[in-house]
Each structure stands twice: as C-alpha cells, then as structure tokens.
Design a protein around this motif. Structure first.
Motif, short mmCIF file in Angstrom:
data_model
loop_
_atom_site.label_atom_id
_atom_site.label_comp_id
_atom_site.label_asym_id
_atom_site.label_seq_id
_atom_site.Cartn_x
_atom_site.Cartn_y
_atom_site.Cartn_z
N GLN A 1 0.83 -1.20 0.00
CA GLN A 1 0.00 0.00 0.00
C GLN A 1 0.87 1.26 0.00
OE1 GLN A 1 -2.37 -0.96 3.44
NE2 GLN A 1 -4.05 -1.73 2.20
N ALA B 1 2.20 1.63 -3.53
CA ALA B 1 1.15 2.13 -4.42
C ALA B 1 0.91 3.60 -4.17
CB ALA B 1 -0.13 1.32 -4.22
N GLY B 2 0.91 4.00 -2.91
CA GLY B 2 0.71 5.42 -2.57
C GLY B 2 1.81 6.29 -3.14
N GLU C 1 1.31 6.72 -6.83
CA GLU C 1 0.21 7.63 -7.11
C GLU C 1 0.62 9.08 -6.94
OE1 GLU C 1 -2.74 6.12 -4.47
OE2 GLU C 1 -2.87 4.24 -5.57
N LYS D 1 -4.48 4.00 -10.56
CA LYS D 1 -4.72 4.03 -9.12
C LYS D 1 -5.86 3.09 -8.76
CE LYS D 1 -6.25 7.04 -5.39
NZ LYS D 1 -6.81 8.33 -5.05
N ASP D 2 -6.95 3.16 -9.53
CA ASP D 2 -8.09 2.28 -9.28
C ASP D 2 -7.71 0.82 -9.43
OD1 ASP D 2 -9.69 4.48 -8.85
OD2 ASP D 2 -10.67 4.40 -10.83
N SER E 1 -4.64 -0.59 -9.23
CA SER E 1 -3.73 -1.05 -8.18
C SER E 1 -4.44 -1.18 -6.85
CB SER E 1 -2.51 -0.14 -8.07
OG SER E 1 -2.86 1.15 -7.60
N SER E 2 -5.35 -0.27 -6.55
CA SER E 2 -6.11 -0.35 -5.29
C SER E 2 -6.96 -1.60 -5.25
CB SER E 2 -7.00 0.88 -5.12
OG SER E 2 -6.23 2.04 -4.97
N LYS E 3 -7.64 -1.88 -6.36
CA LYS E 3 -8.47 -3.08 -6.42
C LYS E 3 -7.62 -4.35 -6.33
CE LYS E 3 -12.90 -2.56 -6.70
NZ LYS E 3 -13.76 -2.93 -5.60
N ALA F 1 -6.63 -4.90 -2.82
CA ALA F 1 -7.79 -5.33 -2.03
C ALA F 1 -8.13 -6.79 -2.32
CB ALA F 1 -8.99 -4.44 -2.33
#
Length: 125
Positions: free
Chosen positions: A36, A39-40, A43, A54-55, A57-59, A62
């Motif tokens: 995380q 990824a941050g 971004e 971003k969407d 990598s976030s998914k 998760a």
C-alpha cells in the motif's frame, strides 16, 4: 462419534501449525502495508500515473488481501476440524467461495480496466 473414526491432529503439530499461521498472517500484514505504501508513492508521482492505474492497483491490492485472508482462514479452520467429513465440507465451502469471489473480482477488474482504457483514450481538451 466412534473413537476409531475420529480425526485428530497431534497437539504438538497443531501448536506448530497455529504458530506458523500466526506468523504467516503477520508477514502478510507487513507485505500489505508495504504494498500500500508503494502504491501510494506511485500515485504521488502525478502525471506519470493515471487515475485508472490508481483504481486498478487499489483493487488488485484489495483482492490480494481478501484472497490471502480467505486462504489463511481456511487453513486455520482445517486445524480445528473434528473429522474427515468436516474437512471435506470446509474444503468444498472454501472452493465454492473462492470461485464466486474470483468470478466477481474478474468482472470488477474488467470493468475498471475498460473504464481506465476509455479515459486514457479520450482526447485531451
């Protein structure tokens, strides 16, 4: 239940397996925190990373978290199984749940990727 048909994990092996699962959970939590953070930081690089990435990598993070958690929960539940019938039921439930989950994840990821591709293809104003 007849003592001859009872399924039992030796106490030493069970304790060792439980300690291993606890360590696996802690290691996974550290990995997730690191992923995380990475990824941050990606971004934050602004123009080089689009909102769609971003969407995605976030998914993906998760989904990975959910899938690993389900696997750890399943493995831990096997340690508590009383007999072979329960082991088979737990396995069946796990496999069915994972198949549903993976189908949902694939569908959602397809929608996110399509949306990101359409956004990236839009002419800049």
């Amino acid at each position: 239940m007849n003592e001859d048909t009872r399924f039992e994990i030796p106490k030493d092996m069970k304790a060792m397996a439980e300690a291993s699962f606890d360590q696996a959970r802690k290691t996974f939590e550290k990995f997730l925190t690191s992923a995380q953070a990475t990824a941050g930081s990606l971004e934050e690089r602004g123009a080089t990373v689009r909102a769609g990435a971003k969407d995605i990598s976030s998914k993906a993070i998760a989904y990975a978290e959910k899938n690993v958690q389900a696997s750890l929960d399943y493995a831990q539940s096997l340690l508590k199984a009383k007999d072979l019938t329960e082991v088979m039921r737990l396995h069946s439930d796990y496999v069915q749940g994972q198949m549903r989950s993976l189908a949902e994840q694939a569908s959602e990821m397809g929608q996110i990727v399509s949306k990101a591709a359409m956004e990236a293809a839009k002419p800049k104003a």
